[in-house]
Write an enzyme that holds these catalytic residues in place. Structure first.
Site, short mmCIF file in Angstrom:
data_model
loop_
_atom_site.label_atom_id
_atom_site.label_comp_id
_atom_site.label_asym_id
_atom_site.label_seq_id
_atom_site.Cartn_x
_atom_site.Cartn_y
_atom_site.Cartn_z
N ASP A 190 -1.36 0.79 7.07
CA ASP A 190 -2.42 0.42 6.13
C ASP A 190 -2.21 -1.00 5.63
O ASP A 190 -3.15 -1.80 5.56
CB ASP A 190 -2.45 1.39 4.95
CG ASP A 190 -3.16 2.70 5.27
OD1 ASP A 190 -3.72 2.83 6.37
OD2 ASP A 190 -3.14 3.60 4.41
N ASP A 210 -2.55 1.28 -6.53
CA ASP A 210 -1.16 1.08 -6.11
C ASP A 210 -0.28 0.58 -7.25
O ASP A 210 0.79 1.13 -7.50
CB ASP A 210 -1.11 0.10 -4.93
CG ASP A 210 -1.72 0.71 -3.68
OD1 ASP A 210 -1.02 1.47 -3.00
OD2 ASP A 210 -2.90 0.45 -3.40
N GLU A 221 2.34 5.07 -0.32
CA GLU A 221 1.93 6.45 -0.08
C GLU A 221 2.63 7.30 -1.13
O GLU A 221 3.78 7.02 -1.50
CB GLU A 221 2.32 6.92 1.32
CG GLU A 221 1.63 6.16 2.45
CD GLU A 221 0.12 6.25 2.40
OE1 GLU A 221 -0.41 7.35 2.09
OE2 GLU A 221 -0.55 5.24 2.65
N ASP A 265 0.86 -1.18 0.00
CA ASP A 265 0.00 0.00 0.00
C ASP A 265 0.90 1.24 0.00
O ASP A 265 1.32 1.71 1.04
CB ASP A 265 -0.93 0.02 1.22
CG ASP A 265 -2.03 1.06 1.07
OD1 ASP A 265 -3.01 0.77 0.38
OD2 ASP A 265 -1.89 2.15 1.64
#
Length: 337
Positions: free
Chosen positions: A286, A222, A124, A122
Site C-alpha cells: 500500500d 494512520d 496495518e 500506511d
C-alpha cells in the site's frame, strides 16, 4: 488499510484532553477546512506578473484540445500519456505553469524545493469484520517508503510486523484482509521496540538533521487514529516528528479537482492510468502504491505540502497560512510518566 479504516468509522474517538506532550500543533491559529495550496508565485501572490498572462494563454489552448491532442502533446513533452481527459489536461497545465514559474523564479534567484524526502506510511492494524464501538486497533505492520524529491524515485523502505498485546489473537477477517498471519505477529516484537528501530532507520537517513522531510499518509487515520491509539496503549509519548503530515487524499482532491469519492487508493491509481502493484492491504505494498501516486502528482506539478496535524489528540487541517516546515529530527521514543 482502507477496509480497516472503513470498518473503524464507528469506533469511539480518543479523549481530547492529553498530557503536556499532546501540545497543540497549530498554536495561535484556527485549523481550517480549506486545504488548497496557494500557488507559488515569483512575486509572492502578485498575479499581475506577466508570467501569469503566459500561463493563462497556455491554459486556454489546452482547454480547446481533445483527448487525442492532449495525449500527443504529452508525448511530445515526454509526459505520461495515461489517464482520463481531465487528468491529461491538468498534467499539461501543471507542466507549463511549473516551467514558466521555475524560469521566472530562477531569474529572481529562487529555485528552492522545500522537502528533500517524503516518507510514506500506511499502518496495518488489528480489526474485526464489524468493529464494536470500543474496539482498540493495535498496529501489526509498520511500513515506511522513502521518496527522494529531487530524483522522484522510491529510494528505500522499512517494514516490521508488530506483536499486539490487547488483542493478541488475530481475527480471521484481519488475517484474510491483510495477509498477516498469527505466526508473523507471534514472532514479532512489541510496538515500543519496533518504533525504536523505525526511529533508528530515519536517523540513519539523516532526516530532520541534514535533510528536510515530512510524512505522507492515505487519509487521516494512520497518524490521527492508529499511531495515536497505539502510543497510548504502549504508554509512549506521541512522537513529535509525526505530528504533521500530508494527507494525499486531500492533496489529490484539490489538485485534480475531483470529488471525495474519487480519492480511494484504487481510484487515484486508475485515474492516473496506473494499476495497483502488489497485494492490497499489505502495508508495504500500500505504501509503495501511495508513493507512486505522490511521485505522479509531483511530476504533474503538485507541491504536496503538509495539510494535516494532530491537534489536541485529533487530526485537523493545517491552515494554508501556516509556515512551511519539515518534520523535526526523530528522537528515541519516550515512555509516559
Amino acid at each position: 488499510m482502507e477496509s480497516q479504516k472503513k470498518t473503524s468509522q464507528s469506533a469511539n474517538k480518543t479523549s481530547a484532553s492529553e498530557n503536556d506532550e499532546e501540545e497543540e500543533c497549530c498554536a495561535n491559529t484556527s485549523c481550517e477546512k480549506n486545504e488548497q495550496q496557494k500557488p507559488s508565485s515569483p512575486k509572492q501572490g502578485d498575479f499581475s506578473d506577466p508570467v501569469y498572462k503566459e500561463i493563462a494563454v497556455a491554459n486556454g489552448t489546452i482547454n480547446r484540445m481533445n483527448r487525442d491532442e492532449l495525449r500527443v502533446k504529452c508525448a511530445e513533452l515526454k509526459l505520461d500519456t495515461r489517464g482520463v481527459k481531465d487528468v491529461l489536461r491538468k498534467r499539461l497545465k501543471s507542466y507549463y505553469k511549473k516551467q514558466k514559474l521555475m524560469h521566472s523564479a530562477a531569474a529572481n534567484g529562487n529555485t528552492d524545493t522545500y522537502f528533500d524526502y517524503i516518507c510514506v506510511v500506511d499502518f496495518e492494524a488489528t480489526c474485526e469484520e464489524n468493529n464494536p464501538p470500543d474496539y482498540l486497533h493495535e498496529i501489526i505492520e509498520f511500513p515506511m517508503v522513502l521518496i527522494d524529491i529531487h530524483t522522484l524515485e522510491i529510494v528505500d523502505s522499512f517494514q516490521e510486523y508488530v506483536k499486539p498485546v490487547v488483542n493478541p489473537q488475530l481475527s480471521e477477517f484481519c488475517v484474510k484482509l491483510t495477509g498477516i498471519t498469527q505466526k508473523m505477529v507471534d514472532e514479532a516484537e512489541t510496538f515500543h521496540q519496533v518504533l525504536k528501530r523505525a526511529v533508528s532507520w530515519l536517523q540513519e537517513k539523516e532526516l530532520g538533521t541534514k535533510y528536510k522531510y515530512t510524512f505522507l499518509t492515505d487519509g487521516s487515520w494512520d497518524m490521527g487514529k492508529f499511531l495515536h491509539t497505539q502510543c497510548k496503549l504502549s504508554s509512549i509519548r506521541y512522537p513529535q516528528f509525526a505530528r504533521k503530515w500530508i494527507n494525499i487524499r486531500k492533496s489529490y482532491r484539490n489538485f485534480y479537482k475531483v470529488p471525495r469519492t474519487q480519492t480511494k487508493l484504487i481510484c487515484m491509481l486508475e485515474n492516473l492510468g496506473m494499476q495497483y502493484d502488489g497485494r492490497p492491504h499489505c502495508g508495504l505494498d500500500d505504501s509503495r502504491n501511495i508513493a507512486r501516486i505522490a511521485i505522479h502528482m509531483l511530476k504533474d506539478g503538485s507541491q504536496l505540502r503538509v495539510n494535516e496535524c494532530l491537534h489536541s489528540g485529533e487530526p485537523r487541517s493545517v491552515p494554508i497560512s501556516a509556515p512551511i516546515e519539515g518534520a523535526p529530527a526523530p528522537q528515541t521514543p519516550k515512555k509516559r510518566d
